[in-house]
Design a protein around this motif. Sequence first.
Motif, PDB file in Angstrom:
ATOM      1  N   GLY A   1       0.834  -1.262   0.091  1.00 52.92           N
ATOM      2  CA  GLY A   1       0.110   0.059  -0.147  1.00 52.92           C
ATOM      3  C   GLY A   1       0.781   1.063  -0.010  1.00 52.92           C
ATOM      4  N   ASP A   2       0.684   1.983   0.775  1.00 55.35           N
ATOM      5  CA  ASP A   2       1.436   3.446   1.054  1.00 55.35           C
ATOM      6  C   ASP A   2       2.740   3.243   2.051  1.00 55.35           C
ATOM      7  OD1 ASP A   2      -0.531   4.851  -0.447  1.00 55.35           O
ATOM      8  OD2 ASP A   2      -1.609   5.284   1.270  1.00 55.35           O
ATOM      9  N   SER A   3       2.790   1.962   2.715  1.00 52.06           N
ATOM     10  CA  SER A   3       3.815   1.913   3.507  1.00 52.06           C
ATOM     11  C   SER A   3       5.266   1.200   2.961  1.00 52.06           C
ATOM     12  CB  SER A   3       3.456   0.933   4.498  1.00 52.06           C
ATOM     13  OG  SER A   3       2.289   1.666   5.233  1.00 52.06           O
ATOM     14  N   ILE A   4       6.394   1.624   3.230  1.00 56.98           N
ATOM     15  CA  ILE A   4       7.536   0.976   2.731  1.00 56.98           C
ATOM     16  C   ILE A   4       8.231   0.545   3.803  1.00 56.98           C
ATOM     17  CG2 ILE A   4       7.926   2.452   0.532  1.00 56.98           C
ATOM     18  CD1 ILE A   4       9.736   4.266   2.058  1.00 56.98           C
ATOM     19  N   PHE A   5       9.238  -0.768   3.442  1.00 55.98           N
ATOM     20  CA  PHE A   5       9.826  -1.369   4.526  1.00 55.98           C
ATOM     21  C   PHE A   5      11.236  -1.540   4.129  1.00 55.98           C
ATOM     22  CE2 PHE A   5       5.408  -2.307   4.510  1.00 55.98           C
ATOM     23  CZ  PHE A   5       4.945  -2.296   5.760  1.00 55.98           C
ATOM     24  N   GLU A   6      11.900  -1.450   5.112  1.00 60.33           N
ATOM     25  CA  GLU A   6      13.493  -1.661   5.038  1.00 60.33           C
ATOM     26  C   GLU A   6      13.972  -2.709   6.069  1.00 60.33           C
ATOM     27  OE1 GLU A   6      17.432  -1.783   3.191  1.00 60.33           O
ATOM     28  OE2 GLU A   6      15.271  -0.801   2.390  1.00 60.33           O
ATOM     29  N   VAL A   7      14.359  -3.974   5.549  1.00 62.73           N
ATOM     30  CA  VAL A   7      14.374  -5.214   6.516  1.00 62.73           C
ATOM     31  C   VAL A   7      16.079  -5.384   6.838  1.00 62.73           C
ATOM     32  CG1 VAL A   7      13.967  -7.814   6.879  1.00 62.73           C
ATOM     33  CG2 VAL A   7      12.260  -6.394   5.507  1.00 62.73           C
ATOM     34  N   GLY A   8      16.172  -5.745   8.104  1.00 59.54           N
ATOM     35  CA  GLY A   8      17.661  -5.900   8.352  1.00 59.54           C
ATOM     36  C   GLY A   8      17.774  -6.425   9.787  1.00 59.54           C
ATOM     37  N   GLY A   9      19.057  -6.393  10.244  1.00 58.42           N
ATOM     38  CA  GLY A   9      19.425  -6.621  11.449  1.00 58.42           C
ATOM     39  C   GLY A   9      19.018  -5.915  12.774  1.00 58.42           C
ATOM     40  N   ALA A  10      19.617  -6.332  13.731  1.00 55.71           N
ATOM     41  CA  ALA A  10      19.161  -5.544  15.232  1.00 55.71           C
ATOM     42  C   ALA A  10      19.849  -3.873  14.963  1.00 55.71           C
ATOM     43  CB  ALA A  10      19.489  -6.084  16.399  1.00 55.71           C
ATOM     44  N   LYS A  11      20.650  -3.757  13.896  1.00 56.04           N
ATOM     45  CA  LYS A  11      21.275  -2.383  14.274  1.00 56.04           C
ATOM     46  C   LYS A  11      20.823  -1.648  12.832  1.00 56.04           C
ATOM     47  CE  LYS A  11      25.162  -3.480  16.867  1.00 56.04           C
ATOM     48  NZ  LYS A  11      26.645  -3.265  16.971  1.00 56.04           N
ATOM     49  N   LYS A  12      19.764  -2.189  11.974  1.00 55.14           N
ATOM     50  CA  LYS A  12      19.317  -1.779  10.825  1.00 55.14           C
ATOM     51  C   LYS A  12      19.159  -0.359  10.967  1.00 55.14           C
ATOM     52  CE  LYS A  12      18.408  -1.886   6.346  1.00 55.14           C
ATOM     53  NZ  LYS A  12      19.419  -2.160   5.254  1.00 55.14           N
ATOM     54  N   GLY A  13      19.554   0.806   9.994  1.00 52.13           N
ATOM     55  CA  GLY A  13      19.231   2.147  10.207  1.00 52.13           C
ATOM     56  C   GLY A  13      17.934   2.450   9.329  1.00 52.13           C
ATOM     57  N   SER A  14      17.787   3.848   9.200  1.00 51.32           N
ATOM     58  CA  SER A  14      16.248   4.183   8.437  1.00 51.32           C
ATOM     59  C   SER A  14      16.898   5.207   7.224  1.00 51.32           C
ATOM     60  CB  SER A  14      15.378   4.918   9.266  1.00 51.32           C
ATOM     61  OG  SER A  14      15.996   6.008  10.138  1.00 51.32           O
ATOM     62  N   ARG A  15      18.136   5.148   6.834  1.00 49.87           N
ATOM     63  CA  ARG A  15      18.785   6.076   5.895  1.00 49.87           C
ATOM     64  C   ARG A  15      17.881   5.900   4.459  1.00 49.87           C
ATOM     65  NH1 ARG A  15      22.026   5.149   1.942  1.00 49.87           N
ATOM     66  NH2 ARG A  15      22.636   3.251   2.758  1.00 49.87           N
ATOM     67  N   GLN A  16      17.461   4.592   4.217  1.00 51.06           N
ATOM     68  CA  GLN A  16      16.602   4.357   2.917  1.00 51.06           C
ATOM     69  C   GLN A  16      15.335   5.024   3.061  1.00 51.06           C
ATOM     70  OE1 GLN A  16      18.710   2.209   4.459  1.00 51.06           O
ATOM     71  NE2 GLN A  16      19.558   0.778   2.904  1.00 51.06           N
ATOM     72  N   LEU A  17      15.006   5.342   4.169  1.00 53.66           N
ATOM     73  CA  LEU A  17      13.075   5.525   4.209  1.00 53.66           C
ATOM     74  C   LEU A  17      13.255   7.172   3.637  1.00 53.66           C
ATOM     75  CD1 LEU A  17      12.412   3.848   7.407  1.00 53.66           C
ATOM     76  CD2 LEU A  17      12.170   2.968   5.151  1.00 53.66           C
ATOM     77  N   GLU A  18      14.492   8.040   3.663  1.00 50.05           N
ATOM     78  CA  GLU A  18      14.402   9.202   3.420  1.00 50.05           C
ATOM     79  C   GLU A  18      13.405  10.024   3.923  1.00 50.05           C
ATOM     80  OE1 GLU A  18      13.922   8.889  -0.980  1.00 50.05           O
ATOM     81  OE2 GLU A  18      16.126   8.805  -1.164  1.00 50.05           O
ATOM     82  N   GLY A  19      12.866   9.824   5.327  1.00 49.99           N
ATOM     83  CA  GLY A  19      11.956  10.728   6.102  1.00 49.99           C
ATOM     84  C   GLY A  19      10.444  10.347   5.941  1.00 49.99           C
ATOM     85  N   ASP A  20      10.354   9.329   5.223  1.00 51.30           N
ATOM     86  CA  ASP A  20       9.001   8.920   4.509  1.00 51.30           C
ATOM     87  C   ASP A  20       7.978   8.724   5.853  1.00 51.30           C
ATOM     88  OD1 ASP A  20       6.511   7.707   3.811  1.00 51.30           O
ATOM     89  OD2 ASP A  20       7.592   7.280   1.722  1.00 51.30           O
ATOM     90  N   PRO A  21       6.813   9.337   6.293  1.00 50.68           N
ATOM     91  CA  PRO A  21       6.053   9.208   7.360  1.00 50.68           C
ATOM     92  C   PRO A  21       5.536   7.604   7.428  1.00 50.68           C
ATOM     93  CG  PRO A  21       4.962  10.660   5.902  1.00 50.68           C
ATOM     94  CD  PRO A  21       6.324  10.420   5.334  1.00 50.68           C
TER      95      PRO A  21
END
Length: 382
Positions: free
Chosen positions: A336-356
């Motif tokens: 839908g409108d949500s995007i997901f970045e999958v990773g380990g316990a230290k995965k950051g949010s850089r790829q989300l580009e501030g997407d709410p």
Amino acid sequence: MKEELRRTPTSFLRYMYNRILWQARMIGLVGPRGVGKSTMVKQHILRQPDRERWLYISADNLYFYNHTLTGLADEWVKENGEHLIIDEVHKYKGWSRELKQIYDTHPELQIIFTGSSILDIHQGAADLSRRALVFQMQGLSFREYLKMSKDIELPTYSLEEILNQKVELPLDFHPLPYFREYLSKGYYPFSEQPGYELLLQQIMNQTLEVDIPQYAGMNVSTSRKLARLLAILSESAPYKPNMSNLTVELKVSKNDLPDYLVYLEKAGMISQLRDETGGFRGLGKVEKIFIDNTNLMYALKGSRANIGSVRETFFYNQMRVNNEVVSAKHTDFRIGDSIFEVGGAKKGSRQLEGDPKGFVVRDDIEFGHSNIIPLWQFGLNY
């Protein structure tokens, strides 16, 4: 039949049981080998007060060496039978034509059949699509595994509830050890049986050497190419499709390769992540090819299975049952409108580009906060 029913477990019903419209005149239950289709239809018989009106038979029964499905239905109706269940219908030659005939000849008879997901019911010679309600069944969710194997009961949560941090844990329950176990041996309902890994290898062999070739009219050498294709995909899954390289390596034509991939997908060996351009579910361009589930990944790769690929495979495998999952431009998945970045316990949010509506999905954490969601919680969606 009585002996088979006696051995059927009744304490646990799969997610699909309450989704099937059991009152319909013709019902098809299809899915990959080993996900529990036969058990489900037997459980349904055991829940009926008029069990003597129900007949269960497997299509590979020796009875069919000199009898037909239509003949069996005729005789059962004469005995006042009202329900006919045909298990593994794909093992009976000409099944679709005879099921149509039974449906049209005996309006008082309910027909329920199970079959391999490789069957294309909607393009059957007898056009069963206008007669049968067909339900597609998948393997165990993490939630189902906890209930079936550990007697730990958690409710199902919608995607919205998971994203809004609504998941509540029982007191003193720590999910991560169970989750790691599930990833390697929890997707199929027979995980508690001895020799699980060997049984899984047998399922893969039967699918590649019997089910797909039988359906697609392939010869032995072609079935070996299917096995080789699965091995190639397992080495680098999620695999970014490169048709030219695959055709050279497999020595097949560019026209045949897409069909091979579709057969593997229908049979529950791989899954293909598509983009949004198709407009309709499953019609977009293929962006990544995954091994279908994490248990198959470990069966194919053992300890060499890449944990990053395992995490993505789990997310896609569990979320596709109730949601349309597509590829995202800068992250791993979009629903839908949500995007997901999958990773380990230290995965950051850089790829989300501030997407709410961007979420970081992390493995190896019990609880989430804000837009960080534990990976295991996506296994509670069905």
